[in-house]
Write a protein that holds these residues in place. Structure first.
Motif, PDB file in Angstrom:
ATOM      1  N   LEU A  19       0.856  -1.193   0.000  1.00  0.00           N
ATOM      2  CA  LEU A  19       0.000   0.000   0.000  1.00  0.00           C
ATOM      3  C   LEU A  19       0.902   1.258   0.000  1.00  0.00           C
ATOM      4  N   ASP A  20       0.707   2.181   0.932  1.00  0.00           N
ATOM      5  CA  ASP A  20       1.524   3.408   0.909  1.00  0.00           C
ATOM      6  C   ASP A  20       2.939   3.192   1.457  1.00  0.00           C
ATOM      7  N   TRP A  21       3.211   1.990   1.911  1.00  0.00           N
ATOM      8  CA  TRP A  21       4.564   1.684   2.411  1.00  0.00           C
ATOM      9  C   TRP A  21       5.274   0.658   1.518  1.00  0.00           C
ATOM     10  N   ALA A  22       4.945   0.705   0.236  1.00  0.00           N
ATOM     11  CA  ALA A  22       5.557  -0.260  -0.685  1.00  0.00           C
ATOM     12  C   ALA A  22       7.069  -0.026  -0.817  1.00  0.00           C
ATOM     13  N   HIS A  23       7.543   1.161  -0.395  1.00  0.00           N
ATOM     14  CA  HIS A  23       8.998   1.387  -0.454  1.00  0.00           C
ATOM     15  C   HIS A  23       9.723   0.503   0.568  1.00  0.00           C
ATOM     16  N   LYS A  24       9.010   0.098   1.642  1.00  0.00           N
ATOM     17  CA  LYS A  24       9.622  -0.800   2.643  1.00  0.00           C
ATOM     18  C   LYS A  24       9.568  -2.246   2.154  1.00  0.00           C
ATOM     19  N   ALA A  25       8.401  -2.648   1.637  1.00  0.00           N
ATOM     20  CA  ALA A  25       8.192  -4.042   1.240  1.00  0.00           C
ATOM     21  C   ALA A  25       6.822  -4.147   0.583  1.00  0.00           C
ATOM     22  N   ALA A  49      -0.034   1.488   6.133  1.00  0.00           N
ATOM     23  CA  ALA A  49      -0.401   2.854   5.773  1.00  0.00           C
ATOM     24  C   ALA A  49      -1.256   2.754   4.500  1.00  0.00           C
ATOM     25  N   PRO A  50      -2.568   2.982   4.575  1.00  0.00           N
ATOM     26  CA  PRO A  50      -3.339   3.313   5.773  1.00  0.00           C
ATOM     27  C   PRO A  50      -3.595   2.071   6.647  1.00  0.00           C
ATOM     28  N   GLU A  60      -9.963  -2.842   0.255  1.00  0.00           N
ATOM     29  CA  GLU A  60      -8.856  -2.433  -0.611  1.00  0.00           C
ATOM     30  C   GLU A  60      -7.641  -3.327  -0.392  1.00  0.00           C
ATOM     31  N   LYS A  61      -7.399  -3.628   0.885  1.00  0.00           N
ATOM     32  CA  LYS A  61      -6.235  -4.465   1.181  1.00  0.00           C
ATOM     33  C   LYS A  61      -6.456  -5.891   0.687  1.00  0.00           C
ATOM     34  N   LEU A  62      -7.659  -6.413   0.894  1.00  0.00           N
ATOM     35  CA  LEU A  62      -7.983  -7.765   0.427  1.00  0.00           C
ATOM     36  C   LEU A  62      -7.771  -7.864  -1.080  1.00  0.00           C
ATOM     37  N   ALA A  63      -8.260  -6.850  -1.804  1.00  0.00           N
ATOM     38  CA  ALA A  63      -8.150  -6.879  -3.266  1.00  0.00           C
ATOM     39  C   ALA A  63      -6.678  -6.879  -3.684  1.00  0.00           C
ATOM     40  N   ARG A  64      -5.882  -6.069  -2.988  1.00  0.00           N
ATOM     41  CA  ARG A  64      -4.469  -5.943  -3.343  1.00  0.00           C
ATOM     42  C   ARG A  64      -3.695  -7.228  -3.040  1.00  0.00           C
TER      43      ARG A  64
END
Ligand code: DOR
Ligand code: ZN
Length: 358
Positions: A19-25, A49-50, A60-64
């Motif tokens: 999600l918004d922390w894809a730079h970490k992992a 995040a969020p 949203e997270k489930l879909a991703r």
């Protein structure tokens, strides 16, 4: 004890980011790392995040994750200070549990008032368990709620002698609690902080050697149920900064560290395997999928080195440690997903172990 087969290894405590922390992992990178570490499923925490604190954000997270995960998975819903209990009925069937943060850590999820903690316990009426981040005295408060509401509760990353004593007493009392312990608290202590610097910072913090001994004793006495990694990747730059983020990666180092402990005579092999698989399946009441297992060469010894890790973060607090237990194959639902070198499953292969994904 050369080649062994561990059925359905699950890490119930990971922070996959994305999600918004894809730079970490990302879900893709970390589920891939989990497979290389021997896991067939991982459960993701809600302090993303969020944060995962509403039905919409969960969707949203489930879909991703559904289109990204290489291994099977579960998602936690996060209890929020702003009182999101009204969402519980809607979301409970699709999550692995409710996570309540009772002490501060990465992200902005924190329930500091006793009244609000009770509100969440009262409102969570499903058969999914509650997982708590509760340190020190906070454990007493949560145990009062378990006593009152009888909701099965998993105590994450237990790290001190006092905490383990409180929870051992709760088990003797017959309360429905389970206990998770992390490899960093078993294999590192505050004595390692000077050499580790930012790489040794996590929540709960590294404790004394005496606390560490109490954790090992509790493992031998069958008090600890689960070894969970608390896999929490942060970038090298974040860990080397003036104020390093809390958390260390762990999905690729947990199994070999535990196999080394078996080799060193610190616990029986069966006990180590149970804490990585069967006990998680029991606590979360999961019926493991058939043909889902990990083949490990317990004699193969190696040194943990960052260039051999798959996690996007590219470092480990255990670099330089000699361990044993090479993952040779991982199978999920009859499909070979790891051949000892490469992850073979495609992104999206993983299933939600809890209900239908979005
Ligand atoms: O050290 C930690 N890092 N402890 C936690 O509880 C959260 C985690 C993270 O998300 O980075
Ligand atoms: Zn955590």
């Amino acid at each position: 004890m050369p080649i062994i087969r561990i059925p359905g290894m699950i890490d119930p405590h990971t922070h996959l980011r994305d999600l918004d922390w894809a730079h970490k992992a990302t879900f893709q990178s970390e589920t891939s790392a989990a497979i290389a570490g021997g896991y067939t499923a991982v459960f993701d925490m809600p302090n993303t995040a969020p944060s995962t604190t509403s039905a919409t954000l969960l969707e949203e997270k489930l879909a991703r994750i559904d289109q990204a995960a290489h291994c099977d998975w579960g998602l936690y819903f996060g209890a929020s200070q702003a009182d999101n209990t009204g969402e519980y009925e809607d979301i409970a069937a699709r999550v692995c549990g409710l996570k309540i943060y009772n002490n501060a850590t990465t992200g902005d999820l924190l329930i500091s008032s006793r009244a609000m903690r009770e509100r969440h316990y009262r409102a969570w009426k499903t058969n999914r368990l509650i997982a708590v981040h509760a340190e020190g005295e906070t454990i007493i408060n949560i145990l009062d709620l378990v006593r009152k509401y009888r909701q099965p509760t998993h105590f994450l990353h237990i790290s001190s002698q006092r905490e383990i004593n409180l929870l051992a007493a709760a088990k003797n009392e017959g309360l429905p609690v389970s206990i998770g312990v992390c490899p960093h608290h078993l294999f590192l202590s505050e004595d390692d902080l000077p050499s580790l610097g930012g790489f040794g910072l996590m929540k709960p913090e590294l404790k004394t050697k005496n606390d560490q001994r109490a954790l090992w004793r509790a493992i031998r006495q069958d008090v600890v149920d689960i070894i969970e990694s608390d896999h929490a990747p942060h970038t090298l730059a974040e860990k080397q900064s003036e104020s390093p983020a809390y958390g260390v990666p762990g999905v690729e180092t947990t199994l070999p560290l535990m196999m080394q402990a078996v080799k060193d005579g610190r616990l029986p092999l069966q006990r180590a395997c149970d804490m990585l698989s069967l006990n998680v399946q029991r606590a979360w009441r999961i019926k493991p999928f058939p043909k889902t297992y990990t083949i490990v060469d317990t004699d193969a010894s190696f040194i943990i080195e960052r260039q051999n890790l798959h996690s996007q973060c590219g470092w480990s607090p255990f670099e330089g440690a000699r361990v044993c237990g090479r993952v040779r194959e991982v199978w999920i639902r009859g499909h070979k997903v790891y051949d000892g070198e490469r992850v073979l499953s495609r992104p999206g292969f993983g299933h939600n172990l809890f209900g239908l994904a979005a």
